[in-house]
Design a protein around this motif. Structure first.
Motif, PDB file in Angstrom:
ATOM      1  N   ALA A 180      44.457  27.771 162.734  1.00  0.00           N
ATOM      2  CA  ALA A 180      43.094  28.205 162.444  1.00  0.00           C
ATOM      3  C   ALA A 180      43.052  29.038 161.168  1.00  0.00           C
ATOM      4  O   ALA A 180      43.825  29.969 160.995  1.00  0.00           O
ATOM      5  CB  ALA A 180      42.551  29.007 163.623  1.00  0.00           C
ATOM      6  N   HIS A 181      42.129  28.687 160.277  1.00  0.00           N
ATOM      7  CA  HIS A 181      42.013  29.384 159.001  1.00  0.00           C
ATOM      8  C   HIS A 181      40.678  29.024 158.367  1.00  0.00           C
ATOM      9  O   HIS A 181      40.002  28.084 158.783  1.00  0.00           O
ATOM     10  CB  HIS A 181      43.139  28.955 158.044  1.00  0.00           C
ATOM     11  N   SER A 182      40.304  29.757 157.363  1.00  0.00           N
ATOM     12  CA  SER A 182      39.203  29.355 156.483  1.00  0.00           C
ATOM     13  C   SER A 182      39.809  29.170 155.094  1.00  0.00           C
ATOM     14  O   SER A 182      40.840  29.749 154.774  1.00  0.00           O
ATOM     15  CB  SER A 182      38.082  30.404 156.466  1.00  0.00           C
ATOM     16  N   ASP A 183      39.186  28.321 154.281  1.00  0.00           N
ATOM     17  CA  ASP A 183      39.725  28.049 152.950  1.00  0.00           C
ATOM     18  C   ASP A 183      39.393  29.196 152.009  1.00  0.00           C
ATOM     19  O   ASP A 183      38.452  29.956 152.228  1.00  0.00           O
ATOM     20  CB  ASP A 183      39.177  26.726 152.419  1.00  0.00           C
ATOM     21  N   TYR A 184      40.166  29.288 150.924  1.00  0.00           N
ATOM     22  CA  TYR A 184      40.140  30.502 150.119  1.00  0.00           C
ATOM     23  C   TYR A 184      39.155  30.463 148.943  1.00  0.00           C
ATOM     24  O   TYR A 184      38.710  31.505 148.485  1.00  0.00           O
ATOM     25  CB  TYR A 184      41.529  30.784 149.551  1.00  0.00           C
ATOM     26  N   GLY A 185      38.872  29.284 148.419  1.00  0.00           N
ATOM     27  CA  GLY A 185      38.171  29.175 147.151  1.00  0.00           C
ATOM     28  C   GLY A 185      36.666  29.031 147.267  1.00  0.00           C
ATOM     29  O   GLY A 185      36.027  29.562 148.186  1.00  0.00           O
ATOM     30  N   SER A 186      36.089  28.292 146.305  1.00  0.00           N
ATOM     31  CA  SER A 186      34.640  28.092 146.284  1.00  0.00           C
ATOM     32  C   SER A 186      34.212  27.018 147.266  1.00  0.00           C
ATOM     33  O   SER A 186      33.302  27.203 148.073  1.00  0.00           O
ATOM     34  CB  SER A 186      34.183  27.713 144.875  1.00  0.00           C
ATOM     35  N   LEU A 187      34.867  25.874 147.200  1.00  0.00           N
ATOM     36  CA  LEU A 187      34.584  24.789 148.133  1.00  0.00           C
ATOM     37  C   LEU A 187      35.792  23.867 148.199  1.00  0.00           C
ATOM     38  O   LEU A 187      36.669  23.887 147.336  1.00  0.00           O
ATOM     39  CB  LEU A 187      33.311  24.024 147.749  1.00  0.00           C
ATOM     40  N   THR A 188      35.821  23.058 149.235  1.00  0.00           N
ATOM     41  CA  THR A 188      36.916  22.111 149.458  1.00  0.00           C
ATOM     42  C   THR A 188      36.342  20.728 149.709  1.00  0.00           C
ATOM     43  O   THR A 188      35.363  20.587 150.440  1.00  0.00           O
ATOM     44  CB  THR A 188      37.760  22.532 150.678  1.00  0.00           C
ATOM     45  N   PHE A 189      36.980  19.710 149.122  1.00  0.00           N
ATOM     46  CA  PHE A 189      36.687  18.320 149.454  1.00  0.00           C
ATOM     47  C   PHE A 189      37.843  17.794 150.294  1.00  0.00           C
ATOM     48  O   PHE A 189      39.008  17.915 149.901  1.00  0.00           O
ATOM     49  CB  PHE A 189      36.567  17.448 148.203  1.00  0.00           C
ATOM     50  N   LEU A 190      37.548  17.189 151.421  1.00  0.00           N
ATOM     51  CA  LEU A 190      38.580  16.605 152.273  1.00  0.00           C
ATOM     52  C   LEU A 190      38.318  15.115 152.437  1.00  0.00           C
ATOM     53  O   LEU A 190      37.248  14.710 152.893  1.00  0.00           O
ATOM     54  CB  LEU A 190      38.603  17.282 153.643  1.00  0.00           C
TER      55      LEU A 190
END
Length: 306
Positions: A180-190
């Motif tokens: 479990a985590h949240s991403d660190y930057g502005s946005l993520t594309f998966l």
């Protein structure tokens, strides 16, 4: 609830449609992005399944967060007793595709390099379009975020290939494929290339499945964007769980593009009426680089010098 939105529309229209998603779960699916990931998935599969362990070790993850992440190197959720069940390879977007300074395995060279570079460039361009839409949805100048996301300035944007080897089905204890985590930057594309998801988001204290949508890109808000917007946009905690019993012999692949601000961008919360966001005071000013490396130090169990 996961929103599915058509990316092939004017930015002004897009901004209205994404506003609710960004302010609720921070997760949405984009269709019609024009980004083709099929060849990139083939390259990724070749690397993880055909490259020897010794050759992979030659490109072990560096303090710049670039290179090969071995099975068990990461622990995204420190509360878990065991390390994450995955491998990865990180391309520093600027160093690999702009400066050509990152050392790469043979699998990623020649025509494959051009394929990877084009994919990364397309992700960057889509990210810029979304950041314009984010700004407009908050009644800000359209370049409010994009002016801090240059393709040429030093930045920590990362393109990551992920491979989750076959593991035994879910049990009550033990490792997750990604904690479990949240991403660190502005946005993520998966980008996901199979029906095996395992991706879950934490909503109101309950884990909810996020099922893949065919030919769509999953977008999620990162922590810096939540802080930047004073908590208006949500960076939601998520994880990847082990497969169901019927899927236990199957691997999982994904591609993630982590879009970060320029390293020297000063990130200030636009609304300081909220005292803190994810443990960080809204009165705090950090560069994007400082924030990222605070988080990385807590993530890599085998490296304390990030």
């Amino acid at each position: 609830m996961t929103f599915t939105i058509n990316a092939d529309q004017p930015t002004e229209t897009l901004s209205n449609e994404i506003k609710e998603a960004c302010k609720s779960t921070g997760f949405l699916y984009l269709t019609n992005t024009g980004i083709d990931s099929k060849e990139v998935f083939k390259i990724s599969q070749n690397f993880f399944q055909d490259t020897s362990a010794s050759d992979k070790a030659d490109y072990r993850i560096t303090t710049a967060n670039e290179g090969y992440v071995n099975f068990g190197d990461e622990l995204l959720d420190p509360s878990q007793p065991d390390k994450d069940l995955k491998e990865a390879f990180n391309f520093g977007v600027k160093s690999a595709f702009v400066d050509n300074s990152q050392s790469l395995p043979e699998t990623f060279k020649g025509n494959n390099f051009q394929t990877l570079k084009e994919f990364s460039t397309n992700c960057y361009n889509l990210g810029i379009k979304l950041l314009h839409a984010f700004a407009l949805s908050l009644d800000l100048e359209s370049d409010y975020f994009t002016k801090f996301h240059s393709s040429s300035a030093p930045n920590s944007s990362t393109f990551r290939m992920l491979y989750y080897p076959p593991v035994e089905a879910t049990t009550s204890n033990g490792s997750l494929r990604a904690g479990a985590h949240s991403d660190y930057g502005s946005l993520t594309f998966l980008f996901q290339n199979s029906e095996i998801s395992g991706l879950q988001i934490l909503k109101n204290g309950v884990w909810e499945d996020v099922e893949p949508v065919p030919n769509a890109v999953l977008v999620n808000i990162g922590d810096i964007m939540e802080f930047w917007t004073g908590g208006q946009f949500k960076s939601t905690t998520h994880r990847v769980v082990k497969p169901k019993m019927t899927e236990q012999s199957k691997p999982r692949q994904s591609l993630a593009y982590f879009f970060h601000p320029d390293d020297d961008a000063i990130v200030n919360a636009m609304d300081t009426t909220v005292e803190s966001i994810k443990g960080l005071s809204t009165e705090t000013s950090l560069t994007a680089y400082e924030y990222l490396h605070q988080r990385l130090r807590a993530t890599y169990t085998s490296r304390k010098d990030v």
